[in-house]
Design a protein around this motif. Structure first.
Motif, short mmCIF file in Angstrom:
data_model
loop_
_atom_site.label_atom_id
_atom_site.label_comp_id
_atom_site.label_asym_id
_atom_site.label_seq_id
_atom_site.Cartn_x
_atom_site.Cartn_y
_atom_site.Cartn_z
N GLU A 1 57.09 -19.10 30.10
CA GLU A 1 57.28 -18.34 31.23
C GLU A 1 57.50 -19.67 32.37
O GLU A 1 58.31 -19.36 33.16
CB GLU A 1 55.88 -17.87 31.64
CG GLU A 1 55.74 -17.12 33.07
CD GLU A 1 56.65 -15.63 32.73
OE1 GLU A 1 56.79 -14.71 33.80
OE2 GLU A 1 57.10 -15.44 31.71
N PHE B 1 56.36 -9.72 27.98
CA PHE B 1 56.13 -11.26 27.55
C PHE B 1 55.46 -11.29 26.17
O PHE B 1 56.04 -12.15 25.50
CB PHE B 1 55.12 -11.59 28.69
CG PHE B 1 54.57 -12.96 28.30
CD1 PHE B 1 55.69 -14.15 28.55
CD2 PHE B 1 53.58 -13.44 27.76
CE1 PHE B 1 55.42 -15.65 28.34
CE2 PHE B 1 53.45 -14.84 27.60
CZ PHE B 1 54.08 -15.92 27.62
N ARG C 1 54.41 -7.25 33.72
CA ARG C 1 55.12 -8.05 32.69
C ARG C 1 54.72 -8.43 31.45
O ARG C 1 55.06 -8.92 30.53
CB ARG C 1 55.27 -9.41 33.36
CG ARG C 1 55.99 -9.58 34.66
CD ARG C 1 56.19 -11.09 35.32
NE ARG C 1 54.92 -11.42 35.71
CZ ARG C 1 54.88 -12.79 35.93
NH1 ARG C 1 55.69 -13.53 35.81
NH2 ARG C 1 53.54 -13.33 36.23
N TRP D 1 52.08 -15.48 33.63
CA TRP D 1 52.55 -14.33 33.38
C TRP D 1 51.52 -12.98 33.38
O TRP D 1 51.82 -11.94 33.56
CB TRP D 1 52.98 -14.10 31.80
CG TRP D 1 52.08 -14.54 30.68
CD1 TRP D 1 51.58 -15.70 30.51
CD2 TRP D 1 51.31 -13.40 30.01
NE1 TRP D 1 50.64 -15.65 29.35
CE2 TRP D 1 50.50 -14.30 29.22
CE3 TRP D 1 51.17 -12.06 30.24
CZ2 TRP D 1 49.68 -13.58 28.25
CZ3 TRP D 1 50.40 -11.50 29.24
CH2 TRP D 1 49.79 -12.03 28.37
#
Length: 370
Positions: free
Chosen positions: A141, A347, A343, A155
């Motif tokens: 990230e 992720f 996210r 994240w």
């Protein structure tokens, strides 16, 4: 019930021409970060460096950091332990004590570019060489945000990141981000990344692969057991995954693959681990070192089961040359909490999808309900 277990180089991590008078200063806040500083020093054929431990409050993390500090000293490095969060005056005292070292350092090695503490310290250094060593999946990230020129935000963090504390700290964070951005070719500042994660760095960031050469040279090979082992995650504690869903998935993994031990993440709560032990019968192990070292020392199962996390990338490297297989269980979207970052699913899917030399398990929703 849980029990306890038992030379300077250029900023890109490659051996080079850094002079003997160039001081290298490393900042770490977790055991994995310190492990990867040792891996960087080994790969870069670096000399002795000064490692500053910005100690956290969490007792499990502190315990693992103490053990890693012993290993660092065994390798000839100087370790400076800072009670950086030990009361309201601790930050001022810590920063004041570190300022002379920061002014002299020619090279700074950091394990967590998202850390506000580290970002503040970066504003005080004149070092022209910066190295970021792996902090696990957070590295992916970090590089992604750096490439897009975005603010550095973890994240799993939910919300805008524009709260009162964020606004107060924003100027320091902006300076740190600029320091971590390489200057145009021919400039005097270099930025390097030492990582085992699959990343696509922005132009000017030199990447060196972390292959866990120091770990393999220092420990093992391990004795293998017949049963499987499960690696725990702190996704519940960070508010990403629902507790009940997680316990159901662990129970299904243990039943399907004959697992007998559960290696707890250092941030997992005691209450959750008690429930897990009582409901699954798994032996819960609190490692006293990062799992890469625990697995390499052994004994370890021939099959290691994990959810999406750093270890699906690092364990195959640390266990290279052994017969251990690593398998990853995807996180079903239905397991995510209402508080999970938008996210989160993308992720986590990326963490699993980019892992090399791992076995992909069947659908977790079928496993948890089967």
């Amino acid at each position: 019930m849980p029990r306890q277990r038992n030379r300077p180089a250029p900023s890109d991590g490659r051996a080079g021409t850094a002079g003997p008078d160039t001081a290298t200063l490393a900042f770490v806040e977790s055991p994995v970060q310190l492990l990867n500083v040792l891996e960087w020093a080994h790969t870069a054929q670096a000399g002795a460096l000064t490692v500053v431990v910005l100690s956290p409050h969490d007792p499990m993390t502190r315990g693992q950091l103490r053990r890693m500090a012993e290993l660092a000293r065994d390798e000839g490095h100087v370790v400076r332990w800072e009670e950086a969060r030990g009361g309201p005056t601790a930050p001022v005292r810590t920063i004041g004590g570190l300022t002379p070292l920061l002014r002299k350092a020619g090279r700074i090695v950091i394990g967590d570019p998202f850390s506000r503490y580290v970002q503040l310290l970066l504003t005080l250094t004149r070092a022209r060489d910066l190295v970021v060593v792996d902090d696990g999946t957070a590295t992916m990230e970090f590089i992604s945000q750096l490439a897009r020129g975005e603010r550095l935000v973890r994240w799993h963090r939910h919300g805008s990141g524009r709260g009162p504390r964020d606004l107060v700290f924003a100027p320091f964070s902006a300076v740190a981000r600029r320091r971590l951005t390489p200057v145009a070719e021919g400039g005097t500042r270099t930025v390097g990344l030492f990582s085992s994660m699959p990343v696509e760095p922005p132009p000017g960031v030199h990447v060196t692969a972390n292959e866990f050469a120091w770990t393999r040279a220092r420990f093992g090979p391990p004795r293998l057991t017949r049963a499987a082992d499960i690696v725990g995650t702190s996704l519940v504690e960070t508010g990403v995954v629902d507790t009940e869903r997680y316990l159901e998935a662990v129970r299904a993994l243990a039943r399907t693959h004959g697992a007998t031990r559960y290696f707890a993440h250092r941030r997992e709560s005691t209450d959750k681990l008690h429930r897990l032990h009582n409901e699954t019968g798994l032996e819960v192990v609190r490692p006293d070192l990062p799992l890469e070292l625990i697995a390499r020392r052994g004994p370890i199962g021939r099959l290691i089961l994990s959810f999406p996390s750093t270890v699906v990338h690092t364990l195959p490297l640390a266990l290279l040359g052994t017969e251990v297989k690593v398998a990853v269980c995807d996180i079903d979207p239905a397991w995510l909490t209402d508080h999970a970052s938008p996210r989160a699913q993308g992720f986590l899917d990326g963490v699993t999808g980019t892992a090399r030399d791992v076995q992909r398990l069947p659908s977790t929703s079928r496993m948890a309900t089967g």
